[in-house]
Design a protein around this motif. Structure first.
Motif, PDB file in Angstrom:
ATOM      1  N   ALA A  27       0.818  -1.208   0.000  1.00 15.05           N
ATOM      2  CA  ALA A  27       0.000   0.000   0.000  1.00 15.05           C
ATOM      3  C   ALA A  27       0.853   1.259   0.000  1.00 15.05           C
ATOM      4  O   ALA A  27       1.781   1.379   0.806  1.00 15.05           O
ATOM      5  N   PRO A  28       0.559   2.222  -0.863  1.00 19.38           N
ATOM      6  CA  PRO A  28       1.316   3.480  -0.857  1.00 19.38           C
ATOM      7  C   PRO A  28       1.039   4.323   0.376  1.00 19.38           C
ATOM      8  O   PRO A  28       1.894   5.088   0.822  1.00 19.38           O
ATOM      9  N   VAL A  29      -0.152   4.213   0.928  1.00 19.06           N
ATOM     10  CA  VAL A  29      -0.521   4.944   2.134  1.00 19.06           C
ATOM     11  C   VAL A  29      -1.514   4.076   2.888  1.00 19.06           C
ATOM     12  O   VAL A  29      -2.295   3.333   2.282  1.00 19.06           O
ATOM     13  N   LEU A  30      -1.480   4.141   4.214  1.00 17.49           N
ATOM     14  CA  LEU A  30      -2.340   3.295   5.027  1.00 17.49           C
ATOM     15  C   LEU A  30      -3.191   4.132   5.971  1.00 17.49           C
ATOM     16  O   LEU A  30      -2.736   5.150   6.501  1.00 17.49           O
ATOM     17  N   PRO A  31      -4.438   3.696   6.208  1.00 17.25           N
ATOM     18  CA  PRO A  31      -5.249   4.355   7.224  1.00 17.25           C
ATOM     19  C   PRO A  31      -4.762   3.969   8.623  1.00 17.25           C
ATOM     20  O   PRO A  31      -3.847   3.155   8.779  1.00 17.25           O
ATOM     21  N   ALA A  32      -5.372   4.544   9.628  1.00 19.33           N
ATOM     22  CA  ALA A  32      -5.112   4.139  11.010  1.00 19.33           C
ATOM     23  C   ALA A  32      -5.934   2.887  11.325  1.00 19.33           C
ATOM     24  O   ALA A  32      -7.048   2.717  10.817  1.00 19.33           O
ATOM     25  N   PHE A  33      -5.379   2.008  12.178  1.00 17.94           N
ATOM     26  CA  PHE A  33      -6.030   0.738  12.510  1.00 17.94           C
ATOM     27  C   PHE A  33      -6.173   0.594  14.019  1.00 17.94           C
ATOM     28  O   PHE A  33      -5.249   0.923  14.776  1.00 17.94           O
ATOM     29  N   TRP A  34      -7.335   0.070  14.441  1.00 19.88           N
ATOM     30  CA  TRP A  34      -7.588  -0.297  15.839  1.00 19.88           C
ATOM     31  C   TRP A  34      -8.087  -1.735  15.826  1.00 19.88           C
ATOM     32  O   TRP A  34      -9.211  -2.015  15.409  1.00 19.88           O
ATOM     33  N   LEU A  35      -7.260  -2.681  16.276  1.00 21.96           N
ATOM     34  CA  LEU A  35      -7.539  -4.106  16.147  1.00 21.96           C
ATOM     35  C   LEU A  35      -7.595  -4.766  17.512  1.00 21.96           C
ATOM     36  O   LEU A  35      -6.912  -4.360  18.450  1.00 21.96           O
ATOM     37  N   ALA A  36      -8.410  -5.828  17.614  1.00 22.70           N
ATOM     38  CA  ALA A  36      -8.544  -6.533  18.883  1.00 22.70           C
ATOM     39  C   ALA A  36      -8.868  -7.994  18.625  1.00 22.70           C
ATOM     40  O   ALA A  36      -9.433  -8.362  17.583  1.00 22.70           O
ATOM     41  N   ALA A  37      -8.525  -8.847  19.595  1.00 22.17           N
ATOM     42  CA  ALA A  37      -8.821 -10.275  19.527  1.00 22.17           C
ATOM     43  C   ALA A  37      -8.825 -10.827  20.945  1.00 22.17           C
ATOM     44  O   ALA A  37      -8.317 -10.206  21.880  1.00 22.17           O
ATOM     45  N   GLY A  38      -9.410 -12.023  21.102  1.00 23.43           N
ATOM     46  CA  GLY A  38      -9.413 -12.720  22.375  1.00 23.43           C
ATOM     47  C   GLY A  38      -8.362 -13.809  22.399  1.00 23.43           C
ATOM     48  O   GLY A  38      -8.185 -14.536  21.411  1.00 23.43           O
ATOM     49  N   SER A  39      -7.666 -13.960  23.513  1.00 23.37           N
ATOM     50  CA  SER A  39      -6.563 -14.919  23.586  1.00 23.37           C
ATOM     51  C   SER A  39      -7.037 -16.368  23.504  1.00 23.37           C
ATOM     52  O   SER A  39      -6.250 -17.256  23.177  1.00 23.37           O
ATOM     53  N   GLU A  40      -8.313 -16.628  23.804  1.00 22.97           N
ATOM     54  CA  GLU A  40      -8.827 -18.007  23.828  1.00 22.97           C
ATOM     55  C   GLU A  40      -9.827 -18.252  22.701  1.00 22.97           C
ATOM     56  O   GLU A  40     -10.730 -19.074  22.845  1.00 22.97           O
ATOM     57  N   ASP A  41      -9.651 -17.597  21.594  1.00 20.84           N
ATOM     58  CA  ASP A  41     -10.588 -17.729  20.470  1.00 20.84           C
ATOM     59  C   ASP A  41     -10.432 -19.101  19.814  1.00 20.84           C
ATOM     60  O   ASP A  41      -9.375 -19.412  19.267  1.00 20.84           O
ATOM     61  N   PRO A  73      -7.935 -17.864  15.530  1.00 21.92           N
ATOM     62  CA  PRO A  73      -6.868 -17.656  16.509  1.00 21.92           C
ATOM     63  C   PRO A  73      -6.398 -16.208  16.525  1.00 21.92           C
ATOM     64  O   PRO A  73      -6.323 -15.548  15.477  1.00 21.92           O
ATOM     65  N   HIS A  74      -6.082 -15.723  17.730  1.00 23.65           N
ATOM     66  CA  HIS A  74      -5.695 -14.319  17.841  1.00 23.65           C
ATOM     67  C   HIS A  74      -4.433 -14.011  17.052  1.00 23.65           C
ATOM     68  O   HIS A  74      -4.186 -12.858  16.688  1.00 23.65           O
ATOM     69  N   GLN A  75      -3.633 -15.041  16.744  1.00 21.48           N
ATOM     70  CA  GLN A  75      -2.420 -14.820  15.950  1.00 21.48           C
ATOM     71  C   GLN A  75      -2.740 -14.288  14.555  1.00 21.48           C
ATOM     72  O   GLN A  75      -1.884 -13.676  13.910  1.00 21.48           O
ATOM     73  N   GLN A  76      -3.964 -14.519  14.079  1.00 19.64           N
ATOM     74  CA  GLN A  76      -4.362 -13.970  12.782  1.00 19.64           C
ATOM     75  C   GLN A  76      -4.358 -12.438  12.831  1.00 19.64           C
ATOM     76  O   GLN A  76      -3.915 -11.782  11.889  1.00 19.64           O
ATOM     77  N   THR A  77      -4.846 -11.876  13.922  1.00 21.50           N
ATOM     78  CA  THR A  77      -4.790 -10.424  14.084  1.00 21.50           C
ATOM     79  C   THR A  77      -3.354  -9.956  14.273  1.00 21.50           C
ATOM     80  O   THR A  77      -2.952  -8.906  13.742  1.00 21.50           O
ATOM     81  N   ASP A  84      -0.117   3.732  11.824  1.00 19.64           N
ATOM     82  CA  ASP A  84      -0.812   4.067  13.068  1.00 19.64           C
ATOM     83  C   ASP A  84      -1.673   2.860  13.443  1.00 19.64           C
ATOM     84  O   ASP A  84      -2.706   2.608  12.826  1.00 19.64           O
ATOM     85  N   VAL A  85      -1.264   2.081  14.453  1.00 18.16           N
ATOM     86  CA  VAL A  85      -1.995   0.877  14.825  1.00 18.16           C
ATOM     87  C   VAL A  85      -2.089   0.756  16.340  1.00 18.16           C
ATOM     88  O   VAL A  85      -1.118   0.978  17.061  1.00 18.16           O
ATOM     89  N   THR A  86      -3.292   0.431  16.789  1.00 10.58           N
ATOM     90  CA  THR A  86      -3.555   0.108  18.182  1.00 10.58           C
ATOM     91  C   THR A  86      -4.059  -1.330  18.227  1.00 10.58           C
ATOM     92  O   THR A  86      -4.902  -1.723  17.410  1.00 10.58           O
ATOM     93  N   PHE A  87      -3.538  -2.123  19.190  1.00 15.28           N
ATOM     94  CA  PHE A  87      -3.934  -3.528  19.302  1.00 15.28           C
ATOM     95  C   PHE A  87      -4.270  -3.843  20.750  1.00 15.28           C
ATOM     96  O   PHE A  87      -3.515  -3.490  21.658  1.00 15.28           O
ATOM     97  N   ARG A  88      -5.402  -4.527  20.948  1.00 14.73           N
ATOM     98  CA  ARG A  88      -5.799  -4.987  22.263  1.00 14.73           C
ATOM     99  C   ARG A  88      -6.057  -6.499  22.217  1.00 14.73           C
ATOM    100  O   ARG A  88      -6.897  -6.959  21.435  1.00 14.73           O
ATOM    101  N   LEU A  89      -5.344  -7.249  23.034  1.00  9.63           N
ATOM    102  CA  LEU A  89      -5.587  -8.681  23.200  1.00  9.63           C
ATOM    103  C   LEU A  89      -6.288  -8.869  24.537  1.00  9.63           C
ATOM    104  O   LEU A  89      -5.753  -8.483  25.582  1.00  9.63           O
ATOM    105  N   LEU A  90      -7.496  -9.453  24.505  1.00 11.08           N
ATOM    106  CA  LEU A  90      -8.266  -9.645  25.729  1.00 11.08           C
ATOM    107  C   LEU A  90      -7.961 -11.026  26.303  1.00 11.08           C
ATOM    108  O   LEU A  90      -8.360 -12.050  25.737  1.00 11.08           O
ATOM    109  N   PRO A  91      -7.247 -11.112  27.422  1.00 12.82           N
ATOM    110  CA  PRO A  91      -6.893 -12.408  28.000  1.00 12.82           C
ATOM    111  C   PRO A  91      -8.135 -13.195  28.435  1.00 12.82           C
ATOM    112  O   PRO A  91      -9.070 -12.634  29.024  1.00 12.82           O
ATOM    113  N   GLY A  92      -8.130 -14.482  28.115  1.00 12.19           N
ATOM    114  CA  GLY A  92      -9.206 -15.358  28.540  1.00 12.19           C
ATOM    115  C   GLY A  92     -10.505 -15.213  27.780  1.00 12.19           C
ATOM    116  O   GLY A  92     -11.498 -15.867  28.118  1.00 12.19           O
TER     117      GLY A  92
END
Length: 280
Positions: free
Chosen positions: A211-225, A229-233, A246-254
């Protein structure tokens, strides 16, 4: 007493294509003067189920924040295989941007938001904006400035190995993604092992890389999906970090796949982030 709908009725239902009755979007517009920033809500459903109605639990909060919400329908895998769904989402965005003036929308402040399969489609829209790709079926711009994606797939070929290496600790059965009837195989129109080229084309990571330019990303996943699998995110996050995006990532444990914990914990932070990204 009649039940009060959880999702407000749309201000307008807009056709954005003529290839399928699913090429419709419901446009919800907040009170107050525009032009309004827009969240394009992309529903989940394993690429083969669901529809635009009732999508996005955060809709009332988004409207209260002054965002218009476009809940997009798209062709499911039983009707048309990849890349149809990606093309539909991008065509819906392009249609809204092209008609932003008459719809009182701000064409420069668009975000895509999806969960599960909807997250995959939102990420693909973000990864392929700003240039002409095979997913663009009309000439209008289909770019978005921000992407919110929760527990979506990315590299279909790695999902089974990732689940086998770290199965959910509660013993929940995991999905076989390589099988002929898996959501991903049906999405591509063939078992994954038979179409490695399509698997690669459907992976957002190479599109992010190019990509020549990227938007901002806010991504999340659960650790026990047990489904995605959260590794996909994580694969997407790692590429965005490599690109210094610009990326924010939240992994929700359990936490597993979907569920109220995502809305309870993440809706307010995401809305604050959207306010910052789309209004700066």
């Amino acid at each position: 007493m009649p039940q009060v709908p959880q999702v407000p009725l749309p201000w307008r239902t807009v056709p954005y294509g003529s290839d399928s009755p699913r090429q419709l979007l419901d446009l919800h517009v907040p009170d107050g003067p525009g032009p309004h920033p827009v969240v394009v809500a992309v529903h989940g459903g394993a690429f083969r189920a669901g529809d635009r109605t009732g999508e996005l639990d955060a809709l009332p909060a988004l409207l209260a924040h002054g965002y218009a919400v476009a809940a997009v329908g798209y062709r499911l895998s039983g009707e048309a295989v990849f890349p149809a769904a990606v093309q539909d989402v991008k065509r819906a965005v392009a249609h809204l941007r092209h008609h932003a003036g008459e719809l009182d929308l701000d064409a420069e402040r668009f975000a895509a938001w999806g969960r599960s399969a909807g997250a995959y489609l939102a990420v693909m829209a973000g990864a392929t904006g700003g240039r002409r790709t095979p997913f663009d079926t009309v000439g209008a711009d289909s770019s978005v400035a921000a992407v919110v994606g929760w527990y979506g797939p990315s590299d279909f070929s790695l999902m089974d190995a990732q689940l086998a290496a770290a199965p959910p600790r509660d013993g929940t059965p995991v999905m076989d993604h390589g099988g002929a009837d898996s959501p991903e195989s049906r999405f591509l129109g063939a078992p994954l092992a038979e179409v490695p080229g399509l698997v690669q084309s459907a992976n957002p990571v190479p599109w992010l890389r190019a990509a020549p330019v990227l938007p901002a990303f806010w991504l999340a996943a659960g650790s026990e999906d047990p489904l995605v699998p959260h590794q996909q995110t994580v694969l997407v996050v790692e590429e965005l970090v490599r690109r210094r995006a610009d990326v924010t990532f939240r992994l929700l444990p359990g936490v597993g796949h979907a569920g109220p914990e995502f809305e309870r914990r993440l809706t307010a932070p995401v809305l604050a982030w959207l306010d910052e990204v789309l209004r700066r």
